[in-house]
Design a protein around this motif. Structure first.
Motif, PDB file in Angstrom:
ATOM      1  N   ILE A 144     -48.099   3.474 -30.052  1.00 44.68           N
ATOM      2  CA  ILE A 144     -47.267   3.025 -31.083  1.00 44.68           C
ATOM      3  C   ILE A 144     -45.825   3.915 -30.892  1.00 44.68           C
ATOM      4  O   ILE A 144     -45.941   4.956 -30.258  1.00 44.68           O
ATOM      5  CB  ILE A 144     -47.879   3.923 -32.585  1.00 44.68           C
ATOM      6  CG1 ILE A 144     -48.985   3.088 -32.946  1.00 44.68           C
ATOM      7  CG2 ILE A 144     -46.591   3.964 -33.386  1.00 44.68           C
ATOM      8  CD1 ILE A 144     -49.653   3.918 -33.969  1.00 44.68           C
ATOM      9  N   LEU A 145     -44.878   3.135 -31.106  1.00 50.31           N
ATOM     10  CA  LEU A 145     -43.481   3.660 -30.588  1.00 50.31           C
ATOM     11  C   LEU A 145     -42.596   3.435 -31.841  1.00 50.31           C
ATOM     12  O   LEU A 145     -42.398   2.407 -32.554  1.00 50.31           O
ATOM     13  CB  LEU A 145     -42.818   2.943 -29.548  1.00 50.31           C
ATOM     14  CG  LEU A 145     -41.405   3.425 -29.253  1.00 50.31           C
ATOM     15  CD1 LEU A 145     -41.289   4.692 -28.626  1.00 50.31           C
ATOM     16  CD2 LEU A 145     -40.704   2.421 -28.215  1.00 50.31           C
ATOM     17  N   LEU A 146     -42.168   4.488 -32.377  1.00 49.61           N
ATOM     18  CA  LEU A 146     -41.166   4.436 -33.471  1.00 49.61           C
ATOM     19  C   LEU A 146     -39.583   5.140 -33.329  1.00 49.61           C
ATOM     20  O   LEU A 146     -39.653   5.990 -32.335  1.00 49.61           O
ATOM     21  CB  LEU A 146     -41.662   5.366 -34.781  1.00 49.61           C
ATOM     22  CG  LEU A 146     -42.859   4.749 -35.681  1.00 49.61           C
ATOM     23  CD1 LEU A 146     -43.279   5.687 -36.353  1.00 49.61           C
ATOM     24  CD2 LEU A 146     -42.500   3.438 -36.093  1.00 49.61           C
ATOM     25  N   THR A 147     -38.645   4.611 -33.736  1.00 51.59           N
ATOM     26  CA  THR A 147     -37.223   5.065 -33.654  1.00 51.59           C
ATOM     27  C   THR A 147     -36.736   5.265 -34.947  1.00 51.59           C
ATOM     28  O   THR A 147     -36.444   4.122 -35.468  1.00 51.59           O
ATOM     29  CB  THR A 147     -36.408   4.287 -32.501  1.00 51.59           C
ATOM     30  OG1 THR A 147     -37.040   4.293 -31.378  1.00 51.59           O
ATOM     31  CG2 THR A 147     -35.004   4.950 -32.495  1.00 51.59           C
ATOM     32  N   LEU A 148     -36.436   6.338 -35.500  1.00 51.34           N
ATOM     33  CA  LEU A 148     -36.003   6.516 -36.537  1.00 51.34           C
ATOM     34  C   LEU A 148     -34.677   7.341 -36.850  1.00 51.34           C
ATOM     35  O   LEU A 148     -34.499   8.134 -35.874  1.00 51.34           O
ATOM     36  CB  LEU A 148     -37.108   7.290 -37.513  1.00 51.34           C
ATOM     37  CG  LEU A 148     -38.236   6.716 -37.838  1.00 51.34           C
ATOM     38  CD1 LEU A 148     -39.198   7.600 -38.353  1.00 51.34           C
ATOM     39  CD2 LEU A 148     -38.242   5.448 -38.620  1.00 51.34           C
ATOM     40  N   ASN A 149     -33.866   7.297 -37.599  1.00 55.93           N
ATOM     41  CA  ASN A 149     -32.712   7.934 -37.916  1.00 55.93           C
ATOM     42  C   ASN A 149     -33.155   9.216 -38.978  1.00 55.93           C
ATOM     43  O   ASN A 149     -33.304   9.060 -39.956  1.00 55.93           O
ATOM     44  CB  ASN A 149     -31.609   7.113 -38.749  1.00 55.93           C
ATOM     45  CG  ASN A 149     -30.323   7.700 -39.263  1.00 55.93           C
ATOM     46  OD1 ASN A 149     -29.942   8.966 -38.887  1.00 55.93           O
ATOM     47  ND2 ASN A 149     -29.714   6.922 -39.977  1.00 55.93           N
ATOM     48  N   LEU A 150     -32.638  10.412 -38.246  1.00 56.11           N
ATOM     49  CA  LEU A 150     -33.030  11.633 -38.740  1.00 56.11           C
ATOM     50  C   LEU A 150     -31.680  12.453 -38.858  1.00 56.11           C
ATOM     51  O   LEU A 150     -31.160  12.836 -37.608  1.00 56.11           O
ATOM     52  CB  LEU A 150     -34.107  12.368 -37.991  1.00 56.11           C
ATOM     53  CG  LEU A 150     -35.542  11.800 -38.054  1.00 56.11           C
ATOM     54  CD1 LEU A 150     -36.355  12.613 -37.345  1.00 56.11           C
ATOM     55  CD2 LEU A 150     -35.898  11.565 -39.137  1.00 56.11           C
TER      56      LEU A 150
END
Length: 505
Positions: free
Chosen positions: A91-97
């Protein structure tokens, strides 16, 4: 002026970094699928039924969307391995934090038998400088675990009430299986990130036509509940999962090896912190100075959340109203450290536990350095809180919070601050526990983690904000380890708050 702006920005981060609590709960709750359905099952032995053998390697790709924006992908591969299956989930996730793209990469490798019960596994999670690893084997409902790596690796044993499955095995479970509307399946799921065994009941609700990229599929719609949050799966007649939908609009859609990793743009989308925030009617000025707060609370379903925690210690909960009175630190704690637990009531709060490695030499050594020769628990607790506040860089971190890793890396958000402070307090002989709840900032409430230490009574202390005791906007929802903290999932998107009254010091 610039210095003041920077100080204010840092203070806001200390608060907004708190909603990372919900992010990792979503990750381990949905993607690793740590779920808990408190309802019964009409067919508790459903998973014992006949399963068609998977004779050749199979691989499935899914695109992950959050509020309609692509934020990552998952890949699940299953290979026959003698009398077992080898399953790999990536699983790969890229989020705006807070305006910064943050990536999370998780890999689960597991060996399961033909009924998809877990035999052994290896799980890793990495985000920036922080990584987390755990592996285990299962024999006669006893799981032998190894956590961490290198010199920091430690062994633990976990006794299970039932043979466990792992989340990565759920999708392959349905392959080749004949299902019908009205069937139900009960899964005892082990989550490696919380080391908890939970139960998921999945019901085949109806037949439904599903459209993906203009193509129509005849599917079964499967439904489940995860701590009050609905989960929906669409499975075609071959048992392939085509779509999943769950908490906070998180959606997985069937894809391909070519398409799944492409055009991931989550880092530029909606800020996850704001998505996790809770709106409140009424505004609070200078919340850090509040010593009393009264709120009207709606959206708590008692069948999915234990409300007794709202009526303990400094909190009172009656008829949908919660009151928080900032506690006073006793002049005398009634003991000198280390605390002598003659009754045994403080045993849980003095011993090490999963990722609160208070018996580790590095933790105990640092606790001795901070405390010195001081034996007054209140004075030592404040010194330790201040040390964590000053020495841990406040940065969004997506991982399973480990006190030992925080001491090593010196970076983290409220989870990491709380874990390290709790471990240091226990190592010095002060009973301590982690708390998760909400805290007010800039017109909204955000999910947050802090610590409570026993100083003659339980006193709240927030190492991310350097508060002891904490202000009255710290509302505790859960206390305990990660296996308890997932209970907050039942509140996501449901809490409604209204300010009724407040007072300052």
């Amino acid at each position: 002026m610039l210095i003041m702006v920077l100080k204010n920005r840092k203070h806001l981060f200390n608060l907004f970094g708190s909603s990372i609590v919900i992010l990792w709960l979503v990750l381990i709750g949905v993607l690793v699928r740590n779920v808990n359905s408190r309802g019964g099952s009409d067919n508790p032995n459903a998973i014992e039924g006949k399963i068609s053998a998977i004779a050749s390697p199979q691989r499935d790709w899914m695109e992950i969307y959050l509020k309609g924006q692509k934020v990552g992908y998952s890949m699940t591969q299953i290979n026959p391995l003698g009398e077992n299956y080898l399953i790999r989930e990536e699983i790969l996730l890229t989020l705006n934090l807070m305006g910064q793209p943050t990536s999370i990469y998780m890999v689960t490798r597991s060996v399961v038998d033909k009924r998809f019960f877990l035999r052994k596994f290896n799980f890793s999670m990495k985000s920036g400088v922080v990584s987390y690893k755990i592996s285990g084997t299962v024999d006669d409902n006893v799981m032998q675990l190894e956590i961490g790596e290198g010199k920091a690796k430690r062994a633990e044993q976990l006794r299970l009430s039932d043979p466990p499955m792992i989340g990565a095995g759920l999708a392959p479970f349905f392959k080749g299986r004949h299902i019908e509307v009205g069937q139900s399946f009960k899964f005892p799921i082990f989550d490696p990130s919380t080391m908890a065994l939970k139960e998921l009941v999945v019901k085949v609700a109806d037949r439904e036509t599903l459209v993906i990229r203009r193509l129509e599929y005849s599917t079964f719609r499967l439904e489940a509940q995860m701590l009050g949050q609905p989960m929906t799966f669409w499975v075609d007649e071959s048992g392939t999962v085509l779509k999943e939908k769950s908490v906070m609009g998180l959606t997985l859609i069937k894809s391909s090896a070519a398409m799944a990793p492409r055009d991931i743009e989550g880092g530029g989308g909606s800020d996850f912190y704001e998505m996790a925030a809770i709106n409140v009617k009424g505004r609070l000025r200078e919340p850090a100075k509040l010593i009393y707060l009264s709120l009207k609370v709606e959206g708590i379903a008692e069948e999915h959340f234990d409300t007794t925690i709202l009526d303990k210690g400094r909190q009172r909960f009656r008829s949908g109203m919660i009151e928080v009175v900032q506690e006073k630190i006793p002049i005398m704690a009634g003991y000198t450290i280390p605390f002598e637990d003659r009754s045994g009531k403080m045993k849980l709060f003095l011993k090490p536990e999963f990722n609160i490695e208070s018996d580790n030499e590095a933790i105990t050594g640092k606790a001795r350095d901070i405390a010195g020769n001081i034996r007054d628990p209140s004075f030592v607790a404040r010194k330790m809180m201040t040390w964590v506040y000053k020495n841990v860089e406040k940065r969004p971190v997506i991982s399973v919070p480990s006190a030992l890793e925080v001491l090593k890396n010196r970076v983290g958000d409220c989870n990491e601050h709380a874990a390290l402070l709790t471990a240091l307090l226990r190592a010095s002989g002060i009973p301590a526990r982690v708390c998760v709840g909400i805290v007010y900032a800039r017109g909204r409430f955000y999910y947050h983690a802090w610590t409570e230490g026993f100083l003659g009574r339980w006193i709240s202390m927030d190492a991310a904000l350097n508060q002891m005791p904490t202000d009255a906007t710290h509302i505790k929802l859960v206390e305990g380890g990660l296996d308890r903290q997932v209970d907050i999932l039942g509140l996501i998107g449901k809490l409604q708050l209204k300010v009724v009254d407040y007072r300052y010091d």
